[in-house]
Write a protein that holds these residues in place. Structure first.
Motif, PDB file in Angstrom:
ATOM      1  N   GLU A   1      70.985 -26.606 110.911  1.00  0.00           N
ATOM      2  CA  GLU A   1      71.058 -27.760 111.795  1.00  0.00           C
ATOM      3  C   GLU A   1      69.977 -28.778 111.409  1.00  0.00           C
ATOM      4  O   GLU A   1      68.835 -28.416 111.149  1.00  0.00           O
ATOM      5  CB  GLU A   1      70.867 -27.328 113.243  1.00  0.00           C
ATOM      6  CG  GLU A   1      72.012 -26.507 113.812  1.00  0.00           C
ATOM      7  CD  GLU A   1      73.285 -27.320 113.983  1.00  0.00           C
ATOM      8  OE1 GLU A   1      73.175 -28.569 114.100  1.00  0.00           O
ATOM      9  OE2 GLU A   1      74.377 -26.719 114.000  1.00  0.00           O
ATOM     10  N   GLY A   2      70.362 -30.047 111.395  1.00  0.00           N
ATOM     11  CA  GLY A   2      69.426 -31.096 111.023  1.00  0.00           C
ATOM     12  C   GLY A   2      69.463 -31.470 109.561  1.00  0.00           C
ATOM     13  O   GLY A   2      68.837 -32.453 109.156  1.00  0.00           O
ATOM     14  N   THR A   3      70.193 -30.699 108.716  1.00  0.00           N
ATOM     15  CA  THR A   3      70.327 -31.043 107.302  1.00  0.00           C
ATOM     16  C   THR A   3      71.284 -32.224 107.169  1.00  0.00           C
ATOM     17  O   THR A   3      72.433 -32.159 107.623  1.00  0.00           O
ATOM     18  CB  THR A   3      70.874 -29.850 106.497  1.00  0.00           C
ATOM     19  OG1 THR A   3      70.017 -28.724 106.692  1.00  0.00           O
ATOM     20  CG2 THR A   3      70.921 -30.187 105.015  1.00  0.00           C
ATOM     21  N   THR A   4      70.804 -33.305 106.556  1.00  0.00           N
ATOM     22  CA  THR A   4      71.616 -34.517 106.432  1.00  0.00           C
ATOM     23  C   THR A   4      71.626 -35.012 104.996  1.00  0.00           C
ATOM     24  O   THR A   4      70.738 -34.695 104.201  1.00  0.00           O
ATOM     25  CB  THR A   4      71.092 -35.641 107.340  1.00  0.00           C
ATOM     26  OG1 THR A   4      69.752 -35.991 106.934  1.00  0.00           O
ATOM     27  CG2 THR A   4      71.076 -35.208 108.796  1.00  0.00           C
TER      28      THR A   4
ATOM     29  N   SER B   1      75.428 -35.480 108.947  1.00  0.00           N
ATOM     30  CA  SER B   1      75.027 -34.111 109.234  1.00  0.00           C
ATOM     31  C   SER B   1      75.910 -33.144 108.445  1.00  0.00           C
ATOM     32  O   SER B   1      77.118 -33.042 108.697  1.00  0.00           O
ATOM     33  CB  SER B   1      75.149 -33.825 110.731  1.00  0.00           C
ATOM     34  OG  SER B   1      74.960 -32.449 110.984  1.00  0.00           O
TER      35      SER B   1
ATOM     36  N   SER C   1      75.729 -29.868 108.435  1.00  0.00           N
ATOM     37  CA  SER C   1      76.152 -28.732 109.255  1.00  0.00           C
ATOM     38  C   SER C   1      77.392 -29.090 110.069  1.00  0.00           C
ATOM     39  O   SER C   1      78.306 -28.269 110.240  1.00  0.00           O
ATOM     40  CB  SER C   1      75.016 -28.283 110.167  1.00  0.00           C
ATOM     41  OG  SER C   1      74.634 -29.324 111.051  1.00  0.00           O
TER      42      SER C   1
END
Length: 229
Positions: free
Chosen positions: A12-15, A20, A22
């Motif tokens: 979560e939070g990987t962009t 995003s 995820s």
């Protein structure tokens, strides 16, 4: 007969470019496949594989899809003049949401090798298939490409090689021609024994596109260790 399941999980939070990953790509893929093989000669095998694949996305159900494939292939073993395998078949990619376009058409998987005079080896890889994209407005694209690697043996232990490749990315919704992605490279290698090789390669890649922020140049330097049974 084969049954497989695989998952793709970004934290979560990987962009990437504000998207995003995820939310776009976290998914579970299940595959059921079966087929038959026919031994045409002691060196040549013909196979037909049929499969059903389900892609289910955790946070993006609009990307959910079912796939049917039928993939005839031919495999050639050493010491045939050309070694490796080539598969040319059909894929029906059916999105579960009506707003996502379907794809039906040709797919290719190939990895072929030929040796000239015991010193020069040529490897050819071919591919054509549907790939998922991180783009929110473009769930997937069709990629068609090849990679050619020529290796020249120098003496008993050393070799040099050149690499050239090109991929074309075709998006269904973007009003732009296919995006080309090219690569050139070279490398050197040393064999400790017949089935153990270490190498150092340099690759230069370039992607050109009419879409903003999609063009790039890249350089990769990497070492490898290959062991064959």
């Amino acid at each position: 007969f084969d049954v497989r399941t695989a998952g793709l999980d970004f934290a979560e939070g990987t962009t990437f470019e504000g998207v995003s990953l995820s939310q776009s790509l976290n998914s579970t893929t299940g595959t059921i496949e079966g087929g038959m093989e026919f031994y045409l000669t002691p060196l040549t095998t013909f196979a037909v594989i049929a499969s059903h694949q389900t892609d289910r996305f955790d946070q993006s159900p609009e990307r959910d899809a079912d796939t049917f494939r039928i993939l005839p292939s031919i495999r050639m073993e050493s010491p045939a003049i050309i070694q490796g395998s080539l598969a040319v078949g059909y894929r029906r990619f059916s999105a579960l949401q009506p707003e996502t376009p379907d794809y039906s058409g040709l797919i290719v998987q190939g990895s072929l090798t030929h040796t000239f005079g015991e010193r020069t080896k040529v490897d050819l890889q071919l591919s054509r298939d549907v790939q998922y994209s991180f783009e929110e407005t473009e769930p997937y694209y069709l990629t068609t490409g090849f990679r050619l690697v020529a290796t020249q043996q120098l003496g008993e232990s050393f070799d040099v090689r050149g690499i050239v490749g090109r991929d074309r990315l075709d998006y269904r919704e973007m009003e732009t021609p296919g995006i080309p992605d090219s690569v050139l490279g070279a490398g050197v290698g040393y064999r400790f024994q017949a089935n153990l090789r270490t190498g150092l390669d340099v690759e230069f890649g370039r992607r050109t596109s009419d879409v903003p922020n999609r063009e790039y140049d890249r350089t990769r330097i990497f070492a490898s260790l290959t062991y064959g049974f």
